[in-house]
Design a protein around this motif. Sequence first.
Motif, short mmCIF file in Angstrom:
data_model
loop_
_atom_site.label_atom_id
_atom_site.label_comp_id
_atom_site.label_asym_id
_atom_site.label_seq_id
_atom_site.Cartn_x
_atom_site.Cartn_y
_atom_site.Cartn_z
N UNK A 139 0.84 -1.20 0.00
CA UNK A 139 0.00 0.00 0.00
C UNK A 139 0.87 1.25 0.00
N UNK A 140 2.02 1.13 0.63
CA UNK A 140 3.02 2.20 0.68
C UNK A 140 4.36 1.58 0.32
N UNK A 141 5.19 2.33 -0.38
CA UNK A 141 6.52 1.83 -0.73
C UNK A 141 7.54 2.91 -0.36
N UNK A 142 8.50 2.53 0.47
CA UNK A 142 9.58 3.44 0.88
C UNK A 142 10.88 2.95 0.28
N UNK A 143 11.62 3.87 -0.32
CA UNK A 143 12.94 3.53 -0.86
C UNK A 143 14.01 4.34 -0.15
N UNK A 144 15.11 3.66 0.19
CA UNK A 144 16.22 4.29 0.89
C UNK A 144 17.49 3.65 0.34
N UNK A 145 17.91 4.10 -0.84
CA UNK A 145 19.04 3.47 -1.53
C UNK A 145 20.21 4.45 -1.65
N UNK A 146 21.20 4.11 -2.47
CA UNK A 146 22.44 4.88 -2.46
C UNK A 146 22.51 6.09 -3.35
N UNK A 147 22.20 5.91 -4.63
CA UNK A 147 22.48 6.95 -5.61
C UNK A 147 21.26 7.25 -6.49
N UNK A 148 21.21 8.43 -7.10
CA UNK A 148 20.11 8.75 -8.01
C UNK A 148 19.92 7.70 -9.12
N UNK A 149 21.02 7.12 -9.60
CA UNK A 149 20.91 6.09 -10.63
C UNK A 149 20.14 4.88 -10.11
N UNK A 150 20.32 4.55 -8.82
CA UNK A 150 19.57 3.45 -8.20
C UNK A 150 18.09 3.81 -8.12
N UNK A 151 17.83 5.04 -7.73
CA UNK A 151 16.44 5.50 -7.61
C UNK A 151 15.73 5.42 -8.96
N UNK A 152 16.40 5.91 -10.00
CA UNK A 152 15.80 5.92 -11.33
C UNK A 152 15.49 4.50 -11.80
N UNK A 153 16.43 3.59 -11.58
CA UNK A 153 16.22 2.20 -12.00
C UNK A 153 15.07 1.56 -11.23
N UNK A 154 15.04 1.77 -9.93
CA UNK A 154 14.03 1.15 -9.07
C UNK A 154 12.62 1.64 -9.41
N UNK A 155 12.51 2.92 -9.74
CA UNK A 155 11.18 3.48 -10.00
C UNK A 155 10.73 3.38 -11.45
N UNK A 156 11.65 3.61 -12.38
CA UNK A 156 11.24 3.85 -13.76
C UNK A 156 11.57 2.72 -14.74
N UNK A 157 12.23 1.66 -14.30
CA UNK A 157 12.55 0.56 -15.21
C UNK A 157 11.28 -0.24 -15.52
N UNK A 158 11.38 -1.12 -16.50
CA UNK A 158 10.21 -1.88 -16.97
C UNK A 158 9.54 -2.67 -15.84
N UNK A 159 10.34 -3.25 -14.95
CA UNK A 159 9.79 -4.01 -13.84
C UNK A 159 9.99 -3.28 -12.51
N UNK A 160 10.03 -1.96 -12.62
CA UNK A 160 10.23 -1.13 -11.44
C UNK A 160 8.94 -0.83 -10.71
N UNK A 161 9.04 0.03 -9.72
CA UNK A 161 7.92 0.33 -8.82
C UNK A 161 6.71 0.87 -9.57
N UNK A 162 6.90 1.87 -10.40
CA UNK A 162 5.75 2.54 -11.01
C UNK A 162 5.02 1.67 -12.02
N UNK A 163 5.69 0.71 -12.61
CA UNK A 163 5.04 -0.21 -13.53
C UNK A 163 4.47 -1.43 -12.84
N UNK A 164 4.68 -1.53 -11.53
CA UNK A 164 4.25 -2.73 -10.79
C UNK A 164 3.26 -2.43 -9.67
N UNK A 165 3.26 -1.20 -9.17
CA UNK A 165 2.40 -0.85 -8.04
C UNK A 165 0.94 -0.69 -8.46
N UNK A 166 0.05 -0.89 -7.50
CA UNK A 166 -1.38 -0.71 -7.73
C UNK A 166 -1.71 0.78 -7.79
N UNK A 167 -2.82 1.12 -8.46
CA UNK A 167 -3.31 2.49 -8.42
C UNK A 167 -3.63 2.86 -6.98
N UNK A 168 -3.31 4.08 -6.60
CA UNK A 168 -3.58 4.54 -5.25
C UNK A 168 -2.46 4.29 -4.26
#
Length: 291
Positions: free
Chosen positions: A63-92
Amino acid sequence: MTGEKGVIGFIGIGVMGKSMAGHLLKDGYSVLVYTRTKEKASELIEAGAGWMETIEELASQSDYIITMVGYPSDVEEIYLSEKGILNSAKEGTYVIDMTTSKPSLAKKIYEAAMQRHIHALDAPVSGGDVGAREARLSIMAGGDQEAFDACMPIFSVIGQNIVYQGEAGSGQHTKMCNQIAIAAGMVGVSEAIAYAKNAGLDPENVLKSISAGAAGSWSLSNLAPRMLKEDFEPGFYVKHFIKDMDIAIEEADHMKMEVPGLTLAHSLYTELQKKGEGDSGTQALYKLWKS
């Protein structure tokens, strides 16, 4: 895995993330964790956290996702990659990046999240390992006010000084202000300790006087004693601090603003890293005067 308070997916179980996830687990949230090295999450798993094999799996069940990683490149990959957070999380879903990252990336994630009906906040923290362990982090947040209000119960479990700063990217900009102030301050703290020793004073006794006066600061009270004990274990890594300063200098350049204090601190920390101290705590800056 369900819980009355909701399910929190936590990505990044490092020096600070481990404590933060632990507080949320103890407070009654169901916590799912993912980190590249499963062993880092072993204590949390033993305490009841659920281990997820992939980011995709974690995101789809949270329901909530918190990320606490090392570098902006890690953040971008985790959120915006094909199997990342934004393509996998539920609406809301509420996604909260607590990494110190680029304001421009925070805005990019916010806009991509909006298209998917996901609420995004950039909420970097300050307080180091001690603040994380004692659940008294400072949290500076950017994004929609409504999303911030909805996540306030979570923030209240891990922090004490929690401030909404404005639109997406504002949290990261505020963290840059924090890092600029710390950078110049760490140079001052290191010089003060070195000066006390060279003058033949008892540095611990000197700290009793100056830490309670106008020179007082978190770094002076918390990191100067570590310098004197030659405790250079990381509450915050030198390599990550250099990353933060890189971001701040880049942002200042965009604003055509000079930052001489930050530039000096950056050069000194870069010299320290070249000496093999990238994985040491930021208080290791004192070694430049000690050697």
